[in-house]
Design an enzyme around this catalytic site. Sequence first.
Site, PDB file in Angstrom:
ATOM      1  N   GLU A  15     -11.561   3.027   5.900  1.00 42.38           N
ATOM      2  CA  GLU A  15     -11.132   3.703   6.327  1.00 42.38           C
ATOM      3  C   GLU A  15     -11.348   4.670   7.128  1.00 42.38           C
ATOM      4  OE1 GLU A  15      -8.830   6.299   3.991  1.00 42.38           O
ATOM      5  OE2 GLU A  15      -7.208   6.810   5.102  1.00 42.38           O
ATOM      6  N   HIS A  26       0.986  -1.787   0.330  1.00 43.35           N
ATOM      7  CA  HIS A  26      -0.077   0.125  -0.095  1.00 43.35           C
ATOM      8  C   HIS A  26       0.952   1.115  -0.188  1.00 43.35           C
ATOM      9  CE1 HIS A  26      -4.208   1.656   0.619  1.00 43.35           C
ATOM     10  NE2 HIS A  26      -3.453   2.630   0.923  1.00 43.35           N
ATOM     11  N   ASP A  53       1.784   4.023   2.958  1.00 42.60           N
ATOM     12  CA  ASP A  53       0.649   4.841   2.088  1.00 42.60           C
ATOM     13  C   ASP A  53       0.806   6.270   2.023  1.00 42.60           C
ATOM     14  OD1 ASP A  53      -2.107   5.352   1.370  1.00 42.60           O
ATOM     15  OD2 ASP A  53      -3.436   6.450   3.893  1.00 42.60           O
ATOM     16  N   HIS A  85     -10.474   0.514  -1.957  1.00 43.57           N
ATOM     17  CA  HIS A  85      -9.852   1.032  -0.310  1.00 43.57           C
ATOM     18  C   HIS A  85     -11.253   1.480   0.464  1.00 43.57           C
ATOM     19  CE1 HIS A  85      -6.131   3.129  -1.352  1.00 43.57           C
ATOM     20  NE2 HIS A  85      -5.909   3.981  -0.379  1.00 43.57           N
TER      21      HIS A  85
HETATM   22 ZN   LIG Z   1      -4.447   4.446   0.240  1.00 47.43          ZN
END
Ligand SMILES: [Zn+2]
Length: 346
Positions: free
Chosen positions: A207, A16, A285, A204
């Site tokens: 989150e 990621h 990320d 995704h």
């Molecule tokens: Zn991401």
Amino acid sequence: MERVRDLSELPKAHLHLHFTGSMRPGTVLELADKYGVRLPDALTDALTSGEPPKLRATDERGWFRFQRLYDAARSCLREPEDIRRLVREAAEEDLRDGSGWLEIQVDPTSYAPRLGGLIPALEIILDAVETTSRETGLGMRVLVAANRMKHPLDARTLARLAVRYADRGVVGFGLSNDERRGLARDFDRAFHIAREGGLLSAPHGGELAGPASVRDCLDDLHAGRIGHGVRAAEDPRLLKRLADRGVTCEVCPASNVALGVYEKPEDVPLRTFFEAGVPMALGADDPLLFGSRLAAQYEIARHHHGFTDAELAELARQSVRGSAAPEEVRKRLLAGVDDWLARPAA
Ligand SMILES: [Zn+2]
């Protein structure tokens, strides 16, 4: 002090990492200077201090601010040589952190206007990845990610393109940006095209939005892997489902804290996932904005969640098993994990 092994020597896969977000702060500052780009003060401050900007992406304004900083950094990438530099530096940083396999995520649409169109943009990126992989020895592949804020038809176009380049380094199809906008289902056709073309579905979810968004990724997009997915921790049945199906969640602890998904590193549900048997691949990320790279995520597991070296080795194995790496690479990395654990702690 307890004797522990060096986490930057633990072989792992990095699943990621966003393209612009992978950049070294110094590189963005240099490129901004080269092209005369005036960066927002919040970005310059973050890049020079190494402190993540204060963002509360859990509300839409905060997320918008985060995207604005990200867009400003991306606007510094203008020529093919910038792309090649980015990819090479991302690989160098990953190697330093013990990564043996990197899947970098990119929406080529963002770079198309400056690089001569969508197809040339993707080709420049894939060429850079191929060259870097050969020169550095780090296995690298690409996830093409659609943008949730755009029309589902754009996602379909991207999915077709991604499939066309499957034999040139594209291994998966993603979906990024604000999960609270629209429905995963709106993108089901795009993901269908990607899966039919042999690509991994890796959107995704979980989150900024809760467990329902993870369920949508499973039900509507047939996710084989989930970007983040951490909010699944709020639903034990969902955790069991992820564990039973062996769906790897790409968990990014430093990002979660920087964006306010969790208040503190110890609040990220690493233990919950681990105990529930949900495979994780820790990821950075957007290290450019969040100030920490791959090995630092494992440090968080060690220091804030009490993961032992044996447990950290298991986390590394999960990242490798969740990757799209070919069998011989997986074998080599898994053997490396065993070697790491067999070494005496320093
Ligand atoms: Zn991401």
